[in-house]
Design a protein around this motif. Structure first.
Motif, PDB file in Angstrom:
ATOM      1  N   ILE A 175      -6.073   1.854  -2.463  1.00  0.00           N
ATOM      2  CA  ILE A 175      -5.929   1.276  -1.127  1.00  0.00           C
ATOM      3  C   ILE A 175      -7.301   0.972  -0.534  1.00  0.00           C
ATOM      4  O   ILE A 175      -7.535  -0.108   0.004  1.00  0.00           O
ATOM      5  N   THR A 176      -8.231   1.926  -0.635  1.00  0.00           N
ATOM      6  CA  THR A 176      -9.526   1.695   0.009  1.00  0.00           C
ATOM      7  C   THR A 176     -10.377   0.697  -0.799  1.00  0.00           C
ATOM      8  O   THR A 176     -11.117  -0.077  -0.209  1.00  0.00           O
ATOM      9  N   GLN A 177     -10.251   0.694  -2.131  1.00  0.00           N
ATOM     10  CA  GLN A 177     -11.084  -0.226  -2.907  1.00  0.00           C
ATOM     11  C   GLN A 177     -10.595  -1.665  -2.817  1.00  0.00           C
ATOM     12  O   GLN A 177     -11.383  -2.594  -2.748  1.00  0.00           O
TER      13      GLN A 177
ATOM     14  N   LEU B 108      -0.679  -3.414 -10.721  1.00  0.00           N
ATOM     15  CA  LEU B 108       0.658  -3.196 -11.293  1.00  0.00           C
ATOM     16  C   LEU B 108       0.830  -1.914 -12.104  1.00  0.00           C
ATOM     17  O   LEU B 108       1.765  -1.152 -11.859  1.00  0.00           O
ATOM     18  N   PRO B 109      -0.079  -1.642 -13.074  1.00  0.00           N
ATOM     19  CA  PRO B 109       0.168  -0.461 -13.907  1.00  0.00           C
ATOM     20  C   PRO B 109       0.090   0.853 -13.134  1.00  0.00           C
ATOM     21  O   PRO B 109       0.658   1.858 -13.561  1.00  0.00           O
ATOM     22  N   ARG B 110      -0.590   0.871 -11.998  1.00  0.00           N
ATOM     23  CA  ARG B 110      -0.789   2.134 -11.299  1.00  0.00           C
ATOM     24  C   ARG B 110       0.119   2.315 -10.090  1.00  0.00           C
ATOM     25  O   ARG B 110      -0.009   3.284  -9.343  1.00  0.00           O
TER      26      ARG B 110
ATOM     27  N   ASN C 248       0.797  -1.222   0.000  1.00  0.00           N
ATOM     28  CA  ASN C 248       0.000   0.000   0.000  1.00  0.00           C
ATOM     29  C   ASN C 248       0.833   1.278   0.000  1.00  0.00           C
ATOM     30  O   ASN C 248       0.306   2.363  -0.210  1.00  0.00           O
ATOM     31  N   SER C 249       2.133   1.138   0.245  1.00  0.00           N
ATOM     32  CA  SER C 249       2.988   2.321   0.180  1.00  0.00           C
ATOM     33  C   SER C 249       3.154   2.820  -1.251  1.00  0.00           C
ATOM     34  O   SER C 249       3.621   3.925  -1.473  1.00  0.00           O
TER      35      SER C 249
END
Lengths: 275, 273
Positions: B34-36, B43-45, B26-27
């Motif tokens: 993170i919330t979803q 990976l792409p994001r 999550n870092s």
């Protein structure tokens, strides 16, 4: 050669305890130049203070459940890991790492996991881990055990190394079952280890503070404050340093009495085992 | 047995590793990711942006906090050794009841909770003019290390033969010289153990730097700067996770390199008692 060590001990430990003892009989607010004497009023107030009663219950639950949990998990895992290979030393590191990370960081990490908008609520089901007082005390206890039992695993593993291999072999030769061997050979030899582990966990859990601060901040409505948490918040947030000092002295007396009491009880148990 | 072993160990390992996994993964994720899907790896994001932000935060320099904390650890370890080494030598070699009593007095400190001390210590530090200062903090923090140091050093020095002291005395060395020149060089295992335990202690300490140094000194340790950084944005997970990760990485490196010493330090400390 003793002077510097004794000076530090006196100035930063003995004198502060004496000061706390003195302040506990005053109404000092941290600001007024002269603390006014109030006799036993602070201690009497402790007995009838609802916040203190809550804190005492919360601390007792965390301490009792946590001490049993840390020791059961610590000894259980130590028995499973009591063989030398790369896999077990990796596992030892896996259970032990939270000790090195420290309670405040552990507390924040778990609050991101257990919180209302945290990982579990978003990925699985929203449960009131931190928002319902009873759940929150459970969560705090869990996180405390999670972060500390690795130390007990390590200490019990060291204790298990003192069990003589010849005795274990003799038990096997005589056809003893695993449980019989544990009961008759391992457990008695482990007695001093059990004492050390119980006392260390007990003393540690009675002063739980950072995990509470990071997980719940003592809330909701002060219902998850531990005794240690209450001491600092009455001293700083509400400027009642005299009252805070009375709480601090009480905690110190309780910790001392429990540490001595448990050690005495265990010494009897250790002697009974040796006889 | 092997099946039971696995049945017990797997859930334990899972419970221990999942928080660390969430911390790392999550870092690199956005608040929405993170919330979803807290456990997912989109990976792409993935991005290092949040970690960079944590390192360059305008409020708190974590790099500075590392330096400050590391210097504190060095200072406390040096002071602790300078103060407790000679004292432990005198107590270990002493034969009187008084020496035994002194050792007990030092060890009792282990059972005194920091919360009991910290408030009256403020009083003492104010009187000495040391409140909110680095020397004040270092002296108090060093005092907290004395029980462990004294315990480790006294029990270690007792294993060093007295003949060495006598030989040094024949050569005209005083007790202080004898300690530093003859005994101290032999104490490496005990010193390493003490350093490892005290370094972890200083590094993870939160209450004392928070209260004694406070915001007035503008000196933050790793724990107090993480507290300050996260306190303000506790619902912004792109602040929470990266800050925690940045705080944890050096400790984990220390742990991986010194695991053996940490473990042996803890066990000698607890089993000899």
């Amino acid at each position: 050669m003793l002077a510097p060590a004794l000076a530090l001990l006196s100035v930063f430990m003995l004198v502060p305890i004496a000061i706390a003892g003195y302040l506990s009989f005053t109404d000092w607010d941290g600001l007024s130049p002269t603390p006014g004497p109030v006799g036993w009023a602070n201690y009497e107030r402790l007995l009838s203070d609802v916040d203190v009663q809550h804190a005492a219950v919360v601390t007792a639950v965390i301490t009792v459940v946590g001490t049993v949990g840390c020791n059961a998990a610590g000894l259980g895992l130590a028995l499973l890991l009591n063989r030398r290979n790369r896999f077990t030393s990796l596992l030892r590191a896996v259970v032990f790492y939270p000790y090195v990370v420290g309670p405040i960081i552990i507390g924040f990490l778990w609050s991101a996991i257990l919180g209302a908008d945290g990982a579990i609520a978003n990925a699985l089901i929203p449960l009131p881990f931190l928002s319902d007082p009873a759940w929150a005390v459970g969560s705090i206890t869990f996180v405390v055990v999670w972060s500390q039992f690795g130390v007990n695993v390590v200490l019990y593993l060291a204790g298990l190394q003192t069990v003589p291999a010849s005795l274990l072999e003799a038990a096997t030769v005589d056809g003893a079952s695993r449980w019989q061997t544990f009961r008759a050979v391992t457990w008695p030899v482990l007695a001093p280890s059990v004492t050390v582990n119980i006392v260390l966990v007990l003393v540690g859990l009675l002063r739980v503070y950072e995990i509470v601060l990071a997980l719940t901040g003592g809330g909701p409505a002060g219902r998850t404050s531990t005794f240690a948490f209450l001491i600092l918040s009455s001293s700083f947030r509400s400027n009642q340093l005299g009252y805070g000092a009375a709480q601090a002295i009480t905690l110190m007396v309780v910790i001392g009495a429990l540490a001595l009491g448990v050690t005495a009880l265990r010494q009897r148990a250790e002697r009974a085992v040796a006889a | 047995m092997n099946l039971t072993r696995r049945l017990v160990l797997l859930p334990v390992v899972f419970l221990m590793v999942v928080p660390a996994y969430l911390l790392v993964v999550n870092s690199f994720k956005s608040q929405q990711d993170i919330t979803q899907d807290p456990f997912g790896i989109p990976l792409p994001r993935l991005s290092v942006e949040y970690l960079v932000n944590a390192l360059n935060s305008p409020d708190f320099s974590l790099i500075k906090a590392y330096t400050v904390t590391a210097l504190f650890a060095v200072g406390v370890n040096l002071l602790s050794l300078l103060v407790s080494g000679p004292a432990a030598y005198v107590i270990a070699r002493g034969t009187k009841v008084g020496h035994r009593a002194l050792l007990v007095l030092f060890l009792v400190g282990m059972f005194i909770p920091g919360q009991v001390l910290v408030i009256p210590v403020i009083y003492v530090l104010k009187t000495l003019g040391l409140m909110g200062t680095v020397p004040g903090f270092l002296l108090f923090e060093t005092t907290l290390t004395l029980p462990i140091s004294m315990f480790l050093y006294v029990s270690y020095i007792k294993t060093v033969p007295r003949e060495l002291d006598e030989a040094a005395r024949m050569d005209g060395a005083g007790p202080l010289t004898t300690f530093w020149r003859i005994i101290f060089p032999l104490m490496k295992p005990a010193v390493v153990t003490a350093i490892v335990l005290h370094t972890i202690g200083v590094w993870t300490d939160f209450v004392n730097p928070q209260i004694i140094l406070g915001p007035a000194s503008s000196l933050y340790t790793v724990t107090t700067s993480v507290y300050a950084a996260i306190g303000k944005y506790s619902t912004d997970f792109t602040v929470v996770y990266p800050n925690l990760l940045v705080a944890v990485v050096p400790v984990m490196a220390f742990f991986v390199f010194l695991q053996r010493n940490i473990v042996s330090g803890l066990t000698t400390g607890a089993t000899k008692g």
